[in-house]
Write an enzyme that holds these catalytic residues in place. Sequence first.
Site, PDB file in Angstrom:
ATOM      1  N   CYS A 107     -11.261  23.867 -11.434  1.00  0.00           N
ATOM      2  CA  CYS A 107     -12.358  23.217 -12.162  1.00  0.00           C
ATOM      3  C   CYS A 107     -11.890  22.621 -13.480  1.00  0.00           C
ATOM      4  O   CYS A 107     -12.402  21.608 -13.924  1.00  0.00           O
ATOM      5  CB  CYS A 107     -13.482  24.205 -12.405  1.00  0.00           C
TER       6      CYS A 107
ATOM      7  N   GLU B  53     -21.781  27.397 -14.074  1.00  0.00           N
ATOM      8  CA  GLU B  53     -20.377  27.057 -14.350  1.00  0.00           C
ATOM      9  C   GLU B  53     -20.019  25.921 -13.409  1.00  0.00           C
ATOM     10  O   GLU B  53     -19.733  26.142 -12.238  1.00  0.00           O
ATOM     11  CB  GLU B  53     -19.486  28.288 -14.099  1.00  0.00           C
TER      12      GLU B  53
END
Length: 482
Positions: free
Chosen positions: A261, A227
């Site tokens: 993110c 991720e």
Amino acid sequence: MAADAAHTPSEGRTDGERELARLFALQKEAYAAAPFPSYEERIANLNRIIRLTEANEDAFIEAINADFGNRARQETVIAEIVVTVSGAKLTKKNLKKWMQPRGAPTPLHMLPARSRIEPQPLGVVGIISPWNYPLQLALAPAIAALAAGNRVLIKPSELTPHLAETLKAAIASEFDESVCAVVTGGVETGQAFTETPFDHLLFTGSTAVGKRVAEAAAKNLTPVTLELGGKSPAIIDESADIETAARSIAHGKMLNAGQTCVAPDYVLAPRDKVDATVDAIAAAARKMFPAIDTTHDYTSIISDRHFARLKSLVEEARDRGAKIVEIGSSNALYPQRKLPLTMIVDPPADAAVMKEEIFGPVLPVLPIGSTDEAIAYVNKGDRPLALYWYGESDAARDKVLEKTVSGGVTVNDALWHVAQENLPFGGVGKSGIGAYHGETGFNTFSHLKPVFYQSRFASSALLHPPYTAKTDKIISFVRKIL
Ligand code: NAD
């Protein structure tokens, strides 16, 4: 089955490495003794996660606040506590269904056999979490891995030491360490973690470190979910209401001071509306955070190093002639490391701010001539983790959705696709490999084992040698009915 001694860092040099080796061996042995936890045991583990998250809410808020210097309480409650608990509750609600063997149709020529896909735990799962949402990004993957019947070791970031210790104690208060435990330590422990022969490793962090993680995991053929990050665009279409888009972008960029993110990394605005866009984002930012130096609502930058990195992105663009629009008081900078939202209007294409993930409240705003130009701009770079599109034109929206590839998308807002647990969450290309959340997370941490149940009336023996004219007849019959 004992741990793979050849690859286990049994002679760890640091305390963290020794603790890692001990816990890994313990969990491997526990897995070998009980490889398929029941539905009830898994539900009990999910309840443990919910209990430890809720019971330690104040301690987590305080720890994260101490790690950041200042982290808005409400941001911790929404993005760490509520997201984690809601993910665990959704998993509990669906777990029975997800655990069921899944039917797979059997082709005519193979009847009367039956076919099924039977989810099975993988074993011991490793989770490496980053500092930006240090609780959510440790526990959300743990929820999926435990639901799938695995044992879990978590390695939090060394940049959030208060949270790491609080989480370690909270997990130890609810879980036997053979089921779930936390290993703390610095980069050496992180490296040893990636060299440990887990049955699956989920890493959340930067693309640069992700590459090293994948390399180390490959030595053990440990499957990885990565991720990662990237430059996520926010595209404002001609058909958009600028004020509405600006409010959403300002919020997406200022939540956790842009250390998210999936924060919009930069904005592509219609060429003749760039000034209006900058003004509207500035107005929205001022309304949300009228005084960033005195409010607890605005989160600090995690470290002096990241603070200096962000300042240098702005200074380089300023030196190269870009217009800088700073929203908020510069009194706020130190000692709290609060960086105002800083827009950089039309920076040079090769400025550092347009080449690396920003990961802070610095927002380039670029003029764009058309939907095609926006698509071409996005496709010139690496595939982003998220993409945001604002507007009312279905045709322009669908064109962008069809012609760009990103980890996920929210249309007419920012960030929200991540909170929708029934959607898979993950990147694509340089922004990540694999996905989790909801059923996708359960599948990620399961072996979806295909099982073919042959019938006692099967005629497969007719295809055994010695091959004769009869075999050829059967082959041509089967080819006809395929
Ligand atoms: P990072 O890559 O520096 O660190 C992540 C984790 O890896 C930490 O636990 C760290 O201790 C560990 N680590 C560092 N070096 C290591 C090594 N050589 N071997 C093994 N482990 C090592 O990332 P960060 O600064 O903590 O987080 C910010 C980055 O994470 C940004 O790029 C952001 O986009 C990304 N991120 C992605 C997601 C997502 O879900 N896709 C979520 C949050 C953050």
